[in-house]
Design a protein around this motif. Structure first.
Motif, PDB file in Angstrom:
ATOM      1  N   GLY A  17     -14.089  36.454  25.046  1.00  0.00           N
ATOM      2  CA  GLY A  17     -12.872  36.173  24.763  1.00  0.00           C
ATOM      3  C   GLY A  17     -12.278  37.297  23.835  1.00  0.00           C
ATOM      4  N   VAL A  21      -9.884  40.607  22.721  1.00  0.00           N
ATOM      5  CA  VAL A  21      -8.547  40.911  22.855  1.00  0.00           C
ATOM      6  C   VAL A  21      -8.355  41.627  24.287  1.00  0.00           C
ATOM      7  N   GLU A  63      -8.737  39.182  27.162  1.00  0.00           N
ATOM      8  CA  GLU A  63      -7.641  38.222  27.099  1.00  0.00           C
ATOM      9  C   GLU A  63      -6.466  38.753  27.771  1.00  0.00           C
ATOM     10  N   ARG A  64      -6.043  39.993  27.381  1.00  0.00           N
ATOM     11  CA  ARG A  64      -5.139  40.874  28.028  1.00  0.00           C
ATOM     12  C   ARG A  64      -5.646  40.946  29.664  1.00  0.00           C
ATOM     13  N   ILE A 105      -4.645  37.559  31.301  1.00  0.00           N
ATOM     14  CA  ILE A 105      -3.372  37.065  31.403  1.00  0.00           C
ATOM     15  C   ILE A 105      -2.748  37.980  32.580  1.00  0.00           C
ATOM     16  N   ILE A 135       1.990  37.037  25.075  1.00  0.00           N
ATOM     17  CA  ILE A 135       1.305  36.025  25.163  1.00  0.00           C
ATOM     18  C   ILE A 135       0.005  36.270  24.050  1.00  0.00           C
ATOM     19  N   VAL A 136      -0.658  37.716  24.182  1.00  0.00           N
ATOM     20  CA  VAL A 136      -1.553  37.962  23.126  1.00  0.00           C
ATOM     21  C   VAL A 136      -1.084  38.056  21.960  1.00  0.00           C
ATOM     22  N   LEU A 155       1.282  36.451  20.578  1.00  0.00           N
ATOM     23  CA  LEU A 155       1.786  35.103  19.961  1.00  0.00           C
ATOM     24  C   LEU A 155       0.487  34.315  19.530  1.00  0.00           C
ATOM     25  N   TRP A 156      -0.476  34.600  20.384  1.00  0.00           N
ATOM     26  CA  TRP A 156      -1.805  33.914  20.266  1.00  0.00           C
ATOM     27  C   TRP A 156      -2.612  34.534  18.756  1.00  0.00           C
ATOM     28  N   GLN A 157      -2.587  35.966  18.838  1.00  0.00           N
ATOM     29  CA  GLN A 157      -3.373  36.822  17.692  1.00  0.00           C
ATOM     30  C   GLN A 157      -2.503  38.100  17.495  1.00  0.00           C
TER      31      GLN A 157
END
Length: 493
Positions: A136, A138, A141-142, A145, A172-173, A175-177
């Motif tokens: 997971g 960055v 994750e991107r 998404i 979204i990324v 907001l999460w990190q």
């Protein structure tokens, strides 16, 4: 800062082997599965090829040699190691196509099941487990998404690829990190994706032909490699101070094998795993990986394969990226105005000046800029700091080579510089007016010169000195970063 956001309290190393007294407790199940899977892959594919396979399938690079990693970086192929849009796109696309065409072949399901939506759901599930298995990052994750937005668009019968999906993934990324914004992984990932979506959207809107049908895959590959390389080059140069002269050629020869052979073979190996036939898929996968590493080694061996640049001031890259976003987002001739800040940023980058003197936050290393490059005060020790200074100078020399002429370089302009290391040197340290003394320890007496000892450096952090004629200007790390949670010592309770 990175360690703080990662939750690391301390880092270090041991000169002797460690003894494992008992297994780690409360380890996440997914982490156990990840490393078990990486070990399995390396048992099927030996050597560097297996380490590469484990890196792209499980996100575990621990078995890769530094030489291989450097070779991939110097040929702009290191992005193949990061489980990002390329891997996620190839995997989800392969699963989507396999499920879709598999359902079409069944007469009983062909007209009873929503084939495209079922295939999209299956690809989304597989992509999610791949996200968990890969660790997971960055970039992963991107990529997930983006895949989720694209596959979700299939459900709602909307356009799959658009800048809206890129913006959704970025929001979204962040907001999460939120801290990911300043990392090279986030910046390079979204720079490449935004540029690719914008360019291919422009080709579609202006109905640009890519040639005859047989030539289109090659034209698409060339455009993809060229645009992604051009978009990420400024970010890579700003963060890592180098660029690959043969990166485009290396990508044109390596990336097709990644998509056509390596990733599909890895998926097939996983599907054959329960049957005990995974070695067939891994055999094909190894052939593709061997080719990629051969291409990387071939171009990395060329003289001048790696170019270097000086690290720019922080605002330069931001200005350049804002201009690039203007070109990508604005419509009509107005987008040409985005070129102006990019040109201004390039001009400011070319005029970047590096500090005349650098002092580490511990006082154990000092670097003085000369006409032949920066000269360091120590041949060993503080290696991480020394590497960072030389890289930011755009200097490829080793620390040992940069420390050969310290005695001649320690006198700068009207400010002779003295450096005391070790207990005996610190105890005997002395200086006169108009001199600079750096002490790797605590100085208990007052001296008439400018002193940087442990007490002062604890407050300032690393120090940069600039000489403008006879005037001395100082810039400290604390002034640049301010007092943050990750750089402020807290008193023990």
């Amino acid at each position: 800062r990175h360690a703080w956001f990662q939750g690391l309290g301390a880092i270090g190393y041991s000169r002797t082997p460690l003894m494992l007294l008992e297994p780690a407790r409360n380890t996440a199940l997914i982490s156990q599965a990840r490393y078990a899977f990486a070990n399995f892959v390396r048992s099927e594919i030996k050597g560097e090829n297996g380490a590469f396979a484990a890196a792209i399938m499980a996100g575990d690079r621990s078995a890769m040699s530094q030489e291989t990693v450097d070779t991939l970086r110097h040929t702009n192929l290191a992005h193949l190691l990061a489980i990002s849009g390329l891997h996620m796109g190839l995997l989800s696309g392969f699963i989507y196509a396999a499920i879709r065409y598999g359902l079409v072949l069944s007469p009983s399901l062909r007209h009873r099941v929503p084939i495209r939506k079922t295939a999209a759901f299956g690809a989304l599930v597989v992509s999610f487990f791949y996200l968990l298995l890969s660790g997971g990052s960055v970039a992963t994750e991107r990529a997930f998404i983006m895949a989720m937005v694209a596959l979700g668009a299939v459900f709602f019968e909307r356009r799959v690829i658009s800048l809206r999906s890129v913006a959704t993934a970025a929001l979204i990324v962040l907001l999460w990190q939120p801290e990911a914004l300043l990392g090279p992984g986030f910046q390079m990932s979204f720079a490449a994706t935004t540029a690719l979506v914008a360019v291919f959207a422009a080709l579609r809107d202006y109905d640009v032909s890519l040639g005859p049908k047989w030539l289109r895959p090659f034209a698409t590959l060339f455009i993809t490699s060229f645009v992604a390389g051009l978009a990420t080059a400024p970010v890579a140069a700003a963060h890592f101070n180098h660029f690959a002269h043969y990166g485009l050629l290396a990508n044109l020869l390596a990336v097709p094998l990644m998509g056509a052979l390596v990733i599909p073979a890895g998926v097939i190996a996983l599907l054959l795993w329960p049957l005990g036939l995974s070695s067939l898929g891994f055999f094909v996968m190894e052939l593709g990986i061997s080719w990629i590493l051969t291409v990387a080694g071939f171009f990395a061996a060329f003289d001048g394969a790696r170019g270097t640049v000086v690290a720019p001031d922080p605002y330069v890259l931001a200005m350049m990226m804002l201009g690039a976003l203007g070109v990508a987002l604005w419509r009509g001739t107005a987008r040409l105005f985005g070129v102006l800040p990019m040109l201004v940023a390039a001009g400011l980058w070319s005029q970047t000046t590096r500090p005349d003197v650098l002092i580490s936050d511990t006082g154990k290393l000092v670097g003085v800029m000369t006409g032949e490059g920066r000269v360091l005060s120590a041949k060993s020790g503080s290696g991480f700091v020394a590497r960072g200074w030389l890289e930011n100078d755009g200097d490829l020399r080793s620390q040992e080579a940069a420390a050969r002429h310290w005695e001649e370089a320690s006198s700068v302009a009207a400010y002779p510089l003295l450096h005391a290391r070790g207990k005996a040197s610190v105890a005997a340290a002395g200086c006169g007016a108009g001199q600079i003394l750096v002490v790797a320890g605590l100085l208990e007496r007052d001296l008439p010169c400018l002193v940087f000892d442990e007490r002062r450096l604890r407050e300032t952090g690393a120090v940069a000195l600039y000489f403008e004629g006879d005037e001395l200007k100082m810039k400290t790390a604390r002034e640049s970063t301010g007092r943050r949670l990750w750089n402020t010592r807290r008193a023990r309770q």
